[in-house]
Write a protein that holds these residues in place. Structure first.
Motif, PDB file in Angstrom:
ATOM      1  N   ASP A   5       0.824  -1.209   0.000  1.00 28.18           N
ATOM      2  CA  ASP A   5       0.000   0.000   0.000  1.00 28.18           C
ATOM      3  C   ASP A   5       0.855   1.255   0.000  1.00 28.18           C
ATOM      4  OD1 ASP A   5      -2.351  -1.360  -0.098  1.00 28.18           O
ATOM      5  OD2 ASP A   5      -2.748  -1.277   2.052  1.00 28.18           O
TER       6      ASP A   5
ATOM      7  N   ARG B   2      -1.129   4.690  -1.563  1.00 29.29           N
ATOM      8  CA  ARG B   2      -2.391   4.848  -0.837  1.00 29.29           C
ATOM      9  C   ARG B   2      -2.268   5.836   0.323  1.00 29.29           C
ATOM     10  NH1 ARG B   2      -6.235   1.205  -2.357  1.00 29.29           N
ATOM     11  NH2 ARG B   2      -5.580  -0.834  -3.151  1.00 29.29           N
TER      12      ARG B   2
ATOM     13  N   GLY C 257     -11.874  -3.847  -6.838  1.00 27.00           N
ATOM     14  CA  GLY C 257     -10.669  -4.649  -6.985  1.00 27.00           C
ATOM     15  C   GLY C 257      -9.564  -4.239  -6.018  1.00 27.00           C
ATOM     16  N   ALA C 258      -8.382  -4.774  -6.247  1.00 23.39           N
ATOM     17  CA  ALA C 258      -7.246  -4.522  -5.358  1.00 23.39           C
ATOM     18  C   ALA C 258      -6.762  -3.082  -5.415  1.00 23.39           C
ATOM     19  CB  ALA C 258      -6.094  -5.472  -5.722  1.00 23.39           C
ATOM     20  N   ASN C 259      -7.072  -2.366  -6.501  1.00 20.76           N
ATOM     21  CA  ASN C 259      -6.626  -0.978  -6.649  1.00 20.76           C
ATOM     22  C   ASN C 259      -7.666   0.037  -6.166  1.00 20.76           C
ATOM     23  OD1 ASN C 259      -4.017  -1.260  -8.322  1.00 20.76           O
ATOM     24  ND2 ASN C 259      -5.482  -2.488  -9.493  1.00 20.76           N
TER      25      ASN C 259
ATOM     26  N   PHE D 286      -1.746  -3.019  -8.766  1.00 18.07           N
ATOM     27  CA  PHE D 286      -2.169  -4.388  -8.505  1.00 18.07           C
ATOM     28  C   PHE D 286      -2.917  -4.940  -9.723  1.00 18.07           C
ATOM     29  CE2 PHE D 286      -2.242  -1.982  -4.507  1.00 18.07           C
ATOM     30  CZ  PHE D 286      -1.296  -2.682  -3.778  1.00 18.07           C
TER      31      PHE D 286
ATOM     32  N   THR E  76     -13.927  -4.969 -13.623  1.00 14.31           N
ATOM     33  CA  THR E  76     -13.703  -3.995 -12.547  1.00 14.31           C
ATOM     34  C   THR E  76     -14.174  -2.610 -12.991  1.00 14.31           C
ATOM     35  OG1 THR E  76     -11.793  -5.222 -11.725  1.00 14.31           O
ATOM     36  CG2 THR E  76     -11.971  -2.915 -11.063  1.00 14.31           C
TER      37      THR E  76
END
Length: 269
Positions: free
Chosen positions: A79, A84, A195-197, A220, A226
């Motif tokens: 992250d 992030r 999603g992961a992002n 990611f 997505t």
């Protein structure tokens, strides 16, 4: 609130409240057990330490550093590297772990700046409020517009200039999505909604009818389907401002002001 400092120093603990730009908020404490203060759980992170906390009437020393260990459930390396936590609002306070919240002394407040890591540890710069005084008093002249599309200086209405799309596939920095107008989202942004992002915002370099090209690949992996929010952009040129947006009256640049190259010009050039 400072009266609590008269007690034994062994009962003191640091508490960090960190709020990311996407709204996710976490609490960390240097104590070896979790503390519940004001409805927020400050999770034990004994490795978290402020390297310097200084206060006074001057403007020097308003910034500080925060160092700690990377933990998979709170602040992970992935992250941090994905950005992030960039620009996250951070508060550093002092409390007594015997009576959490009874003493709630503010030591520092600001934003997380540059983040560096070494092995399993990280260091984050805390940018204080005095940092804004280091900015320019007046904007520099430039042939390009200094405003961002849709901000208070630009004033272009962004209604209808954003679109949610379902991503069909991702290949490096190429994001496939149907039904786009070529060039509309160049210099704009893509915000991942799932999603992961999720929550990450990426810059768009260009786009065609069947997808966009990002400046950098997603941090990611992205699964087909997505959702992402596309926001139109502008190349900040006068011709674009006039022809595409009809907003010359708010153009924040000086396209006809002679630059430093005026000294090197010669007749017929």
């Amino acid at each position: 609130m400072s009266g609590g400092l008269d007690g034994a120093l062994t009962t003191l603990a640091f508490c960090w409240r960190i709020e990311r730009r996407d709204g996710v908020t976490i609490g960390l404490t240097s104590h070896d057990r979790d503390l519940d203060i004001g409805g927020l759980l400050y999770r034990a992170a004994p490795g978290m330490t402020p390297s310097a906390v200084r206060s006074g009437i001057g403007l020097e020393g308003e910034d500080s550093d925060v160092a700690g260990a990377l933990t998979s459930d709170a602040i992970s390396e992935a992250d941090l590297m994905a950005g992030r936590w960039d620009g996250a609002a951070l508060e550093l306070r002092l409390t007594q772990w015997e009576a959490p919240g009874a003493l709630w002394l503010l030591l520092a407040r600001g934003e997380m700046g540059a983040v560096s890591r070494k092995g399993a540890a990280f260091t984050a710069e805390l940018i204080g409020a005095a940092a804004v005084l280091g900015g320019p008093v007046a904007p520099s002249t430039s042939p390009d517009c200094r405003a961002r599309l849709g901000d208070r200086a630009c004033r272009v209405d962004m209604a209808g200039r954003r679109r949610i799309v379902a991503v069909a596939a991702v290949d490096g920095a190429q994001v496939a999505a149907d039904g786009l107008e070529a060039g509309d989202y160049a210099f704009g942004t893509l915000r991942w909604l799932g999603g992961a992002n999720v929550g990450l915002v990426q810059a768009v370099a260009d786009n065609g009818a069947e997808g966009v090209t990002l400046v950098d690949p997603p941090a990611f992996a992205v699964a087909a389907g997505t959702l992402a929010l596309l926001t139109q952009g502008c190349d900040r040129q006068l011709t674009t401002c006039a022809g595409r947006f009809g907003n010359v009256v708010n153009f924040r640049g000086e396209p006809y002001l002679p630059g430093m190259d005026l000294l090197t010009r010669y007749p017929g050039a």
